[in-house]
Write an enzyme that holds these catalytic residues in place. Structure first.
Site, PDB file in Angstrom:
ATOM      1  N   HIS A 164       0.812  -1.211   0.000  1.00 53.42           N
ATOM      2  CA  HIS A 164       0.000   0.000   0.000  1.00 53.42           C
ATOM      3  C   HIS A 164       0.846   1.263   0.000  1.00 53.42           C
ATOM      4  O   HIS A 164       0.367   2.331  -0.380  1.00 53.42           O
ATOM      5  CB  HIS A 164      -1.032  -0.006   1.142  1.00 53.42           C
ATOM      6  CG  HIS A 164      -0.494   0.271   2.505  1.00 53.42           C
ATOM      7  ND1 HIS A 164      -0.230  -0.722   3.434  1.00 53.42           N
ATOM      8  CD2 HIS A 164      -0.208   1.443   3.135  1.00 53.42           C
ATOM      9  CE1 HIS A 164       0.187  -0.171   4.559  1.00 53.42           C
ATOM     10  NE2 HIS A 164       0.214   1.141   4.404  1.00 53.42           N
ATOM     11  N   ASP A 192       1.182  -7.747   2.204  1.00 55.49           N
ATOM     12  CA  ASP A 192       1.305  -6.302   1.980  1.00 55.49           C
ATOM     13  C   ASP A 192       2.772  -5.889   1.838  1.00 55.49           C
ATOM     14  O   ASP A 192       3.377  -5.345   2.774  1.00 55.49           O
ATOM     15  CB  ASP A 192       0.640  -5.558   3.138  1.00 55.49           C
ATOM     16  CG  ASP A 192       0.362  -4.098   2.821  1.00 55.49           C
ATOM     17  OD1 ASP A 192       0.868  -3.605   1.794  1.00 55.49           O
ATOM     18  OD2 ASP A 192      -0.355  -3.450   3.597  1.00 55.49           O
ATOM     19  N   SER A 194       3.965   2.385   8.361  1.00 59.50           N
ATOM     20  CA  SER A 194       3.703   1.380   7.332  1.00 59.50           C
ATOM     21  C   SER A 194       4.987   1.089   6.563  1.00 59.50           C
ATOM     22  O   SER A 194       5.644   2.005   6.070  1.00 59.50           O
ATOM     23  CB  SER A 194       2.633   1.873   6.363  1.00 59.50           C
ATOM     24  OG  SER A 194       1.378   1.924   6.982  1.00 59.50           O
TER      25      SER A 194
END
Length: 713
Positions: free
Chosen positions: A84, A220, A648
């Site tokens: 992402h 991810d 992230s």
């Protein structure tokens, strides 16, 4: 939304430290944290984590494209981050014919790696404390504006002194609400290329349904590479550039781990508000966040309608939609968590204790702090609601493009012929950038929907919007007609109309342009502050700074950490479970397996579809060297590290500093974590590095990437 079953252990003002709480400066690790970390399983020295003169862990941690974290995992500049985090770049490189976002991409060699237009990584070089230097220049008789101007002048000097003639980017940041200042030295690399990405059905598996949820089964991750000139210096893209030889790269562990093993995360957390007063929490829960949630959903519904009809539109808007959806769920989760646990009420009790301390004669400097803060929030509640509605409206591209581009054109028109000739190429490129990937029917409908919402839900709205709302009776059809007419009569409707205007520009036409007027009206209202509001802001900033100063003075032996603000931090904790969950097939609820992934499989579903090859590998149990010792293939796992947005892509490291996973999410039970850390509920959701390597090797067949890595087996 799941019910939250455990109460917050709230004591924000004195901040008693749990072992896993805190986002710590690397330069303070030895003094504040090292003994705790050793007891928990750290086997490195502070110098091996952060060193100015020698290669250390910090040299492998980069800020990725200013919004995420990534890590260097090979001696050829290979970068690992979340899927992402790379999403917008992957989408940019994708077309309907070569849809890397949907189908994945793996470069067979360095010559096949793809360069997005704008992508950079930032290496952290060093930091230092300049609090005394800056604070010696200010005093309590200054207004906040005077104080800020004085500080900014000194910041400019500090940044100039440390950038070594432009070699480095230097940033001075405020901490503890302006009670401390540190400068950070960075080196930026702008030639960053896509190496590999799994298909979205792996990298985004679970979609919005699983976002912020556990158990999780998402691959991810994505891979990029940093390029430099032949001497290893930053350079703009060139075919002559070579892969960067980093100072340090992480060793990747496939040895696995157990529950309660030490885990630390290094990265760039974006924003926390752990010092926020009760009034701010209450304002967010009742006014600001509900407006954000409603406005976000309004945009999402319109975008999805068009994205479902056209694959190219889906690619062009994929990143924008994903970002909006993420914050939409986050803000709703914050509302639910903060409300259920009565966080504002609990914090108010701490404020009462602080007020009792501040009322003592020797602490009279702090006596009025809380009354000023509470007055500020009571008088700005409605404005916070308004600002969230209009703020989300201005994220609509055609609400902001006319203002931004129109003002640049207006400035261009005021220049002499020679200056215009100098400016024209940059302005032409700006026009191209603004309109790239823009789908006009979607933009018009989003703008109409947001204007309808803003005009009916916010108070004291922008004058032009109020006038238009009255004229069209605030109906959906009325707003669509208004927008259709405005676009038809505007030079900003399309890139071609702007370019035609620039062939024979006319300042009067620009001034009277309906979209330019609307966009200017919105931006002017968004930025407007009355004299009363300016005074409220001034008094609040002063009181907030004194509140934090007083709290630290009240308990001088406390171990404090500053709020996150996109500077490099370290957080440490352990691999740990949540209570048993029947939805998770794993033996313990701190990890998930590929078996659980396959169990969620829904053929053709946008969120839970899976590639057939991945199912085949599961059925054959063809996991290679990446299976756990108990013969399952791990997918995701939990730690109790203290992270937030911006983390992230951060590496999860074991006690030896080896890479065991990368962080990508948090659990919805602890959604209030940006305001208050909960030792019992806080969990970080991570991709197990063994799943990442399995997908690269066995699924994608990109064993040449595995060959680059330094593996600990």
């Amino acid at each position: 939304m799941k019910k939250l079953i455990i109460s917050f252990l709230l004591a924000a003002f004195v901040l008693p430290m749990q072992a896993n709480e805190g986002m710590w400066f690397l330069m303070h690790i030895e003094r504040l944290n090292y003994r705790d970390m050793q007891k928990m399983g750290l086997q490195l020295t502070p110098e091996e984590i952060y060193s100015i003169n020698h290669a250390s862990l910090k040299d492998a941690i980069v800020q990725f494209n200013r919004g995420c974290t990534a890590e260097i995992i090979s001696d050829s500049g290979l970068v690992l981050t979340n899927h992402h985090c790379g999403y917008s770049s992957i989408a940019e490189l994708s077309t309907a014919e070569n849809d890397y976002l949907t189908n994945g991409f793996w470069a067979g060699n360095q010559g096949e790696e793809l360069k997005p237009k704008k992508l950079s990584v930032r290496f952290f070089v060093r930091m230092d404390d300049v609090s005394k230097r800056i604070l010696n220049l200010v005093n309590d008789t200054m207004t906040e504006a005077e104080r800020e101007a004085t500080i900014n002048r000194e910041i400019a000097k500090i940044e100039q002194e440390n950038n070594e003639g432009g070699k480095f980017t230097v940033s001075v940041k405020s901490f503890y609400q302006g009670n401390e200042f540190y400068y950070f030295v960075y080196q930026d690399y702008n030639d960053v290329r896509l190496v590999g990405t799994p298909p979205a059905s792996i990298g985004k598996f679970g979609g919005d349904t699983d976002n912020w949820e556990w158990p999780r089964h998402t691959g991810d991750f994505s891979l990029f590479r940093v390029y430099a000139d032949k001497d290893g210096n930053p350079a703009e893209y060139s075919k002559d550039n070579v892969p960067l030889k980093p100072k340090y790269h992480l060793t990747t562990s496939i040895k696995g781990f157990e529950e309660n093993d030490f885990a630390m995360i290094m990265g760039y957390p974006g924003r926390t508000n752990r010092w926020m007063p009760s009034g701010g929490i209450e304002q967010n829960v009742k006014y600001a966040y509900p407006a954000w949630v409603e406005a976000s959903k309004t945009s999402m519904d319109v975008m999805k309608k068009y994205m479902d009809k056209d694959q190219q539109v889906k690619l062009d808007y994929a990143s924008s939609y994903a970002s909006t959806a993420n914050y939409w769920k986050n803000r709703q989760g914050m509302i639910d968590a903060l409300t259920q646990h009565k966080t504002a009420e609990s914090k108010r009790k701490d404020e009462q204790a602080f007020q009792k301390w501040a009322s003592k004669k020797e602490n009279k400097k702090y006596a009025d702090v809380m009354s000023v803060i509470n007055n500020y929030y009571s008088k700005t509640n409605e404005n916070s609601r308004h600002n969230n509605y209009i703020g989300l409206l201005l994220r609509t591209r055609m609400a902001s493009i006319p203002y931004r581009l129109g003002n640049d054109i207006n400035y261009y028109l005021q220049q002499n012929e020679a200056k215009q000739a100098e400016m024209k190429p940059k302005l032409d490129a700006e026009i191209d950038d603004f309109y790239e990937g823009l789908y006009l029917p979607l933009e018009k409908d989003v703008l109409a929907a947001q204007l309808k919402l803003y005009s009916t839900k916010a108070k004291d709205i922008a004058p032009m919007v109020a006038q238009a709302a009255s004229a069209n009776n605030k109906t959906e059809a009325g707003w669509k007609n208004y927008i259709d007419t405005a676009f038809k009569n505007s030079i900003f409707e399309t890139k071609e109309k702007v370019q035609a205007f620039m062939a024979a520009p006319n300042a009067a036409i620009l001034k009277d342009d309906p979209l330019f007027q609307l966009s200017t009206d919105l931006m002017t209202r968004y930025r407007y502050k009355s004299e009363e509001e300016k005074q409220l802001d001034n008094d609040f900033e002063h009181a907030y700074r004194l509140m934090v100063e007083g709290i630290r003075l009240q308990n001088p032996d406390g171990k404090y950490y500053p709020d996150a603000n996109s500077t490099l931090r370290l957080t440490y904790g352990k691999v740990i479970s949540l209570p048993e969950d029947k939805r998770n097939d794993a033996n313990k609820n701190y990890y998930t397996t590929l078996k659980g992934t396959v169990a969620k499989y829904q053929p053709g579903d946008d969120e839970f579809d899976m590639p057939k090859k991945l199912i085949d590998l599961y059925e054959k149990k063809d996991f290679g060297q990446y299976a756990d010792k108990d013969c399952y293939l791990p997918v995701n796992f939990l730690t109790d590290n203290d992270i937030t947005g911006g983390n992230s892509g951060s590496p999860v490291l074991n006690g030896k500093g080896e890479l065991i996973g990368l962080a990508f999410d948090g659990n919805i039970e602890a959604m209030a974590g940006d305001v208050i850390f909960d030792d019992q509920l806080q969990r970080t959701i991570n991709v197990d590095i063994r799943y990442v390597l399995f997908l690269i090797d066995k699924y994608a067949g990109a064993s040449h990437i595995i060959d680059e890595l330094t593996l600990a087996k």
